[in-house]
Design a protein around this motif. Structure first.
Motif, PDB file in Angstrom:
ATOM      1  N   ILE A 182       0.832  -1.202   0.000  1.00 18.65           N
ATOM      2  CA  ILE A 182       0.000   0.000   0.000  1.00 18.65           C
ATOM      3  C   ILE A 182       0.867   1.253   0.000  1.00 18.65           C
ATOM      4  CG2 ILE A 182      -1.836   1.242   1.182  1.00 18.65           C
ATOM      5  CD1 ILE A 182      -2.681  -1.438   0.024  1.00 18.65           C
ATOM      6  N   GLY A 183       1.916   1.249   0.790  1.00 18.09           N
ATOM      7  CA  GLY A 183       2.771   2.423   0.887  1.00 18.09           C
ATOM      8  C   GLY A 183       3.453   2.768  -0.421  1.00 18.09           C
ATOM      9  N   TYR A 184       3.794   1.757  -1.201  1.00 21.09           N
ATOM     10  CA  TYR A 184       4.504   2.024  -2.457  1.00 21.09           C
ATOM     11  C   TYR A 184       3.599   2.716  -3.476  1.00 21.09           C
ATOM     12  CZ  TYR A 184       7.420   1.368  -6.565  1.00 21.09           C
ATOM     13  OH  TYR A 184       8.175   1.589  -7.699  1.00 21.09           O
ATOM     14  N   ILE A 185       2.287   2.527  -3.366  1.00 25.11           N
ATOM     15  CA  ILE A 185       1.360   3.227  -4.267  1.00 25.11           C
ATOM     16  C   ILE A 185       1.521   4.735  -4.104  1.00 25.11           C
ATOM     17  CG2 ILE A 185      -1.068   3.635  -4.799  1.00 25.11           C
ATOM     18  CD1 ILE A 185      -1.640   0.765  -4.026  1.00 25.11           C
ATOM     19  N   LEU A 186       1.647   5.199  -2.877  1.00 21.50           N
ATOM     20  CA  LEU A 186       1.851   6.631  -2.633  1.00 21.50           C
ATOM     21  C   LEU A 186       3.172   7.101  -3.223  1.00 21.50           C
ATOM     22  CD1 LEU A 186       0.654   6.805   1.096  1.00 21.50           C
ATOM     23  CD2 LEU A 186      -0.665   7.314  -0.966  1.00 21.50           C
ATOM     24  N   VAL A 187       4.192   6.251  -3.156  1.00 19.78           N
ATOM     25  CA  VAL A 187       5.496   6.610  -3.718  1.00 19.78           C
ATOM     26  C   VAL A 187       5.403   6.768  -5.235  1.00 19.78           C
ATOM     27  CG1 VAL A 187       7.877   5.842  -4.048  1.00 19.78           C
ATOM     28  CG2 VAL A 187       6.753   5.500  -1.843  1.00 19.78           C
ATOM     29  N   THR A 188       4.767   5.809  -5.902  1.00 21.05           N
ATOM     30  CA  THR A 188       4.685   5.859  -7.367  1.00 21.05           C
ATOM     31  C   THR A 188       3.825   7.026  -7.845  1.00 21.05           C
ATOM     32  OG1 THR A 188       2.849   4.255  -7.293  1.00 21.05           O
ATOM     33  CG2 THR A 188       5.076   3.401  -7.663  1.00 21.05           C
ATOM     34  N   VAL A 189       2.745   7.320  -7.123  1.00 17.08           N
ATOM     35  CA  VAL A 189       1.902   8.461  -7.503  1.00 17.08           C
ATOM     36  C   VAL A 189       2.696   9.760  -7.388  1.00 17.08           C
ATOM     37  CG1 VAL A 189      -0.109   9.824  -6.843  1.00 17.08           C
ATOM     38  CG2 VAL A 189      -0.276   7.340  -6.931  1.00 17.08           C
ATOM     39  N   THR A 190       3.474   9.904  -6.311  1.00 11.80           N
ATOM     40  CA  THR A 190       4.292  11.108  -6.137  1.00 11.80           C
ATOM     41  C   THR A 190       5.339  11.230  -7.238  1.00 11.80           C
ATOM     42  OG1 THR A 190       3.979  10.975  -3.742  1.00 11.80           O
ATOM     43  CG2 THR A 190       5.790  12.346  -4.544  1.00 11.80           C
ATOM     44  N   LEU A 191       6.008  10.118  -7.546  1.00  8.54           N
ATOM     45  CA  LEU A 191       7.018  10.143  -8.606  1.00  8.54           C
ATOM     46  C   LEU A 191       6.389  10.482  -9.954  1.00  8.54           C
ATOM     47  CD1 LEU A 191       9.205   7.013  -7.730  1.00  8.54           C
ATOM     48  CD2 LEU A 191       9.816   9.417  -7.453  1.00  8.54           C
ATOM     49  N   TYR A 192       5.205   9.925 -10.200  1.00  9.03           N
ATOM     50  CA  TYR A 192       4.551  10.146 -11.488  1.00  9.03           C
ATOM     51  C   TYR A 192       4.161  11.609 -11.665  1.00  9.03           C
ATOM     52  CZ  TYR A 192       1.234   9.573 -15.315  1.00  9.03           C
ATOM     53  OH  TYR A 192       0.588   9.690 -16.507  1.00  9.03           O
ATOM     54  N   LEU A 193       3.614  12.219 -10.611  1.00  8.71           N
ATOM     55  CA  LEU A 193       3.140  13.593 -10.716  1.00  8.71           C
ATOM     56  C   LEU A 193       4.276  14.601 -10.807  1.00  8.71           C
ATOM     57  CD1 LEU A 193       0.192  13.524  -8.137  1.00  8.71           C
ATOM     58  CD2 LEU A 193       0.044  13.426 -10.630  1.00  8.71           C
ATOM     59  N   THR A 194       5.468  14.235 -10.304  1.00  4.48           N
ATOM     60  CA  THR A 194       6.584  15.176 -10.253  1.00  4.48           C
ATOM     61  C   THR A 194       7.687  14.862 -11.260  1.00  4.48           C
ATOM     62  OG1 THR A 194       7.671  13.875  -8.508  1.00  4.48           O
ATOM     63  CG2 THR A 194       6.168  15.630  -7.811  1.00  4.48           C
ATOM     64  N   SER A 195       7.472  13.891 -12.136  1.00  5.68           N
ATOM     65  CA  SER A 195       8.547  13.466 -13.038  1.00  5.68           C
ATOM     66  C   SER A 195       8.557  14.191 -14.370  1.00  5.68           C
ATOM     67  CB  SER A 195       8.451  11.957 -13.282  1.00  5.68           C
ATOM     68  OG  SER A 195       7.192  11.616 -13.832  1.00  5.68           O
ATOM     69  N   GLY A 196       7.510  14.974 -14.677  1.00  5.36           N
ATOM     70  CA  GLY A 196       7.505  15.713 -15.927  1.00  5.36           C
ATOM     71  C   GLY A 196       6.680  15.090 -17.025  1.00  5.36           C
ATOM     72  N   VAL A 197       5.661  14.314 -16.678  1.00  6.35           N
ATOM     73  CA  VAL A 197       4.780  13.732 -17.676  1.00  6.35           C
ATOM     74  C   VAL A 197       3.935  14.808 -18.344  1.00  6.35           C
ATOM     75  CG1 VAL A 197       2.868  12.131 -18.068  1.00  6.35           C
ATOM     76  CG2 VAL A 197       4.716  11.511 -16.520  1.00  6.35           C
ATOM     77  N   TYR A 198       3.437  15.755 -17.537  1.00  2.54           N
ATOM     78  CA  TYR A 198       2.512  16.777 -18.033  1.00  2.54           C
ATOM     79  C   TYR A 198       3.220  18.078 -18.413  1.00  2.54           C
ATOM     80  CZ  TYR A 198      -0.224  13.641 -15.093  1.00  2.54           C
ATOM     81  OH  TYR A 198      -0.756  12.531 -14.496  1.00  2.54           O
ATOM     82  N   PHE A 199       4.502  18.167 -18.152  1.00  2.68           N
ATOM     83  CA  PHE A 199       5.239  19.397 -18.427  1.00  2.68           C
ATOM     84  C   PHE A 199       6.683  19.055 -18.761  1.00  2.68           C
ATOM     85  CE2 PHE A 199       5.277  18.422 -13.919  1.00  2.68           C
ATOM     86  CZ  PHE A 199       6.611  18.528 -13.585  1.00  2.68           C
ATOM     87  N   MET A 200       7.395  20.035 -19.274  1.00  2.00           N
ATOM     88  CA  MET A 200       8.812  19.864 -19.575  1.00  2.00           C
ATOM     89  C   MET A 200       9.622  20.277 -18.353  1.00  2.00           C
ATOM     90  SD  MET A 200       9.160  18.696 -22.713  1.00  2.00           S
ATOM     91  CE  MET A 200      10.786  19.182 -23.250  1.00  2.00           C
TER      92      MET A 200
END
Length: 264
Positions: A182-200
């Motif tokens: 369960i805890g790793y889901i929060l980690v992956t969501v944070t990484l996904y939102l801050t990794s630059g998928v939606y922006f450069m």
């Protein structure tokens, strides 16, 4: 010797038994997704297309132009696909170990076999998802072929390799702390939102971009996007990414050897 005597059944080799175990685990993996049948596996393969459609629709609705090239579909796909490949593989390898753990009481099934089976399923799923996204882009009149094919493919394969490495580490952690699933889901969501998928990420202020570069997913996304637009102002630290891949895989295999097996 009697010619009519019944012949003894041939003994299967260790390789035959191992391949049969892997195939059985892979089929069970595919049926253990949504709904408990193979249609559930199809839902997971189609999810990248749905994900792409939601993000592109949101950009179109808000009137946001693509910061790379002229088509927002290519921009979103070049960031979302490698990020999702890492996220799914690193998470599903851990979940596969937890799901198949009761099967390891059979002597033919080893705990490492459950990891290998889930890795193979996720690799196939990732490439099927990429193929479907390319077909969808072609249907909308968008050319999904990158300008530098080798660069784009290299970045995507690195995302898969990093997902495998981090997934094996997660297996070692959740064998001791099951709540890590369960805890790793929060980690992956944070990484996904801050990794630059939606922006450069490279267009962020230098102070912020410096810390974003420590996120390997950010650099992998930039690696893939370099394949589509070699003129974007990014520099990928390939040595840093390979250190993450081989370091996580080494740590994960050591944890499988000395932590996971110790739980048996």
């Amino acid at each position: 010797m009697n010619a009519h005597a019944p012949s003894l059944p041939q003994r299967q080799s260790h390789l035959d038994v191992y391949l049969r175990v892997l195939s059985a685990l892979m089929l069970r993996d595919m049926r253990s997704r949504f709904g408990g049948n193979y249609w559930g596996y199809l839902v997971q393969v189609l999810w990248p297309c749905v994900h792409l459609g939601i993000l592109v629709g949101a950009m179109t609705f808000r009137g946001i132009k693509s910061p790379m090239g002229d088509d927002p579909m290519v921009f979103i796909a070049s960031g979302a696909l490698p990020a999702l490949a890492f996220q799914y593989i690193s998470r599903e390898v851990m979940k596969g170990y937890m799901i198949h753990k009761p099967l390891t009481y059979f002597p033919q099934v080893k705990r490492f076999d459950t990891i290998v089976a889930r890795v193979l399923v996720e690799i196939v799923s990732s490439f099927l998802g990429v193929c479907l996204v390319c077909i969808v882009l072609l249907c909308f009149g968008v050319d999904p072929v990158p300008a530098d094919m080798i660069t784009a493919i290299g970045g995507y394969l690195t995302a898969i390799a990093l997902g495998i490495g981090v997934g094996t580490v997660n297996v070692g952690i959740c064998s001791v702390f099951p709540g890590w699933v369960i805890g790793y889901i929060l980690v992956t969501v944070t990484l996904y939102l801050t990794s630059g998928v939606y922006f450069m990420a490279c267009y962020m202020p230098d102070e912020i971009y410096y810390y974003m570069k420590w996120n390997p997913i950010t650099q992998i996304i930039e690696w893939v996007r370099l394949g589509y637009d070699p003129t974007i102002p990014v520099q990928v630290d390939y040595l840093y990414l390979f250190g993450w891949v081989f370091g996580s895989l080494t740590i994960g295999l050591l944890m499988e050897r000395y932590v996971v097996r110790a739980q048996q």
